[in-house]
Design a protein around this motif. Sequence first.
Motif, PDB file in Angstrom:
ATOM      1  N   ARG A 194       2.610   1.744  -3.656  1.00  0.00           N
ATOM      2  CA  ARG A 194       1.363   2.068  -4.732  1.00  0.00           C
ATOM      3  C   ARG A 194       2.035   2.035  -5.991  1.00  0.00           C
ATOM      4  O   ARG A 194       1.771   2.871  -6.986  1.00  0.00           O
ATOM      5  CB  ARG A 194       0.820   3.699  -4.356  1.00  0.00           C
ATOM      6  CG  ARG A 194       0.172   3.489  -2.973  1.00  0.00           C
ATOM      7  CD  ARG A 194      -0.846   4.801  -2.854  1.00  0.00           C
ATOM      8  NE  ARG A 194       0.064   5.918  -3.097  1.00  0.00           N
ATOM      9  CZ  ARG A 194       0.730   6.736  -2.062  1.00  0.00           C
ATOM     10  NH1 ARG A 194       0.673   6.224  -1.001  1.00  0.00           N
ATOM     11  NH2 ARG A 194       1.525   7.717  -2.550  1.00  0.00           N
TER      12      ARG A 194
ATOM     13  N   ALA B 187       0.814  -1.217   0.071  1.00  0.00           N
ATOM     14  CA  ALA B 187      -0.104  -0.104  -0.083  1.00  0.00           C
ATOM     15  C   ALA B 187       1.014   1.298  -0.100  1.00  0.00           C
ATOM     16  O   ALA B 187       0.411   2.219  -0.724  1.00  0.00           O
ATOM     17  CB  ALA B 187      -0.903  -0.020   1.320  1.00  0.00           C
ATOM     18  N   TRP B 188       1.828   1.155   0.585  1.00  0.00           N
ATOM     19  CA  TRP B 188       3.062   2.337   0.700  1.00  0.00           C
ATOM     20  C   TRP B 188       3.572   2.579  -0.751  1.00  0.00           C
ATOM     21  O   TRP B 188       3.717   3.718  -0.993  1.00  0.00           O
ATOM     22  CB  TRP B 188       3.888   2.232   1.791  1.00  0.00           C
ATOM     23  CG  TRP B 188       4.781   3.367   1.935  1.00  0.00           C
ATOM     24  CD1 TRP B 188       4.423   4.399   2.573  1.00  0.00           C
ATOM     25  CD2 TRP B 188       6.331   3.272   1.979  1.00  0.00           C
ATOM     26  NE1 TRP B 188       5.371   5.396   2.519  1.00  0.00           N
ATOM     27  CE2 TRP B 188       6.668   4.700   2.226  1.00  0.00           C
ATOM     28  CE3 TRP B 188       7.045   2.392   1.509  1.00  0.00           C
ATOM     29  CZ2 TRP B 188       8.150   4.972   2.140  1.00  0.00           C
ATOM     30  CZ3 TRP B 188       8.359   2.782   1.161  1.00  0.00           C
ATOM     31  CH2 TRP B 188       8.792   4.141   1.778  1.00  0.00           C
TER      32      TRP B 188
END
Length: 223
Positions: free
Chosen positions: A158, A155-156
């Motif tokens: 991306r 998620a970080w």
Amino acid sequence: MALGSLGLVAGALLIAASSRWLPGELPSYPPAQNAAEARPAASLAIHDARPGQPARRIAEDLIAPPPLDVAGVERIEPRPPLGELGLASPPQTPMPQDWRETLLYRPVATSSAIFEAMGRRVVISGTIDVDPDRTCAFGDAVWPCGQRARAAFNAWLRGRALKCVLPPDVDRFGVAAPCMLGKQDVGAWLVGNGWAMASPSGIYGKAEAAARGAEMGIFGPPQ
């Protein structure tokens, strides 16, 4: 006869003038020194001349510090530092000269501190990976912290590009390398948020201690 008389008179005057100074009364120059002043300075005793008090002898052996007996000196361990603020960080391991900064596009995290991009497999240096199958316990709760750590890393990222220092050819094997996402150190972010642990030889020990204290990531409750 007149000249002879004058000579006799002059001689008489000289004798009369010289008779006024006897040999024992002639002044001495320079004046004679007394017995104490005539002795060498080294033989004089040192006294404390205080007005109104009797003179006392000063102990010469107490003027200088006594000699130190090194046989009685014991070396002890230094006290621990009061804090970690003044401690120097471990030096980073220099990269080989043929390693270059390389942009890796669309990285995908396969674990909490490992990703793949452009056919390369990179382990973030200075970190200890959390296996995706690992579970963590917090109080009475047991939760899949390894899967959550991998998801947080993805998620970080991306899908953005990471800049890593890599050797020329790492297509067929994984390599540990430092990476940056923009101006952010990837290893510092992972360890500081509790999604990876610090390697004992790395530079993220303080970040892990802070994450443990704040119960972040794998050190905290289920997320």
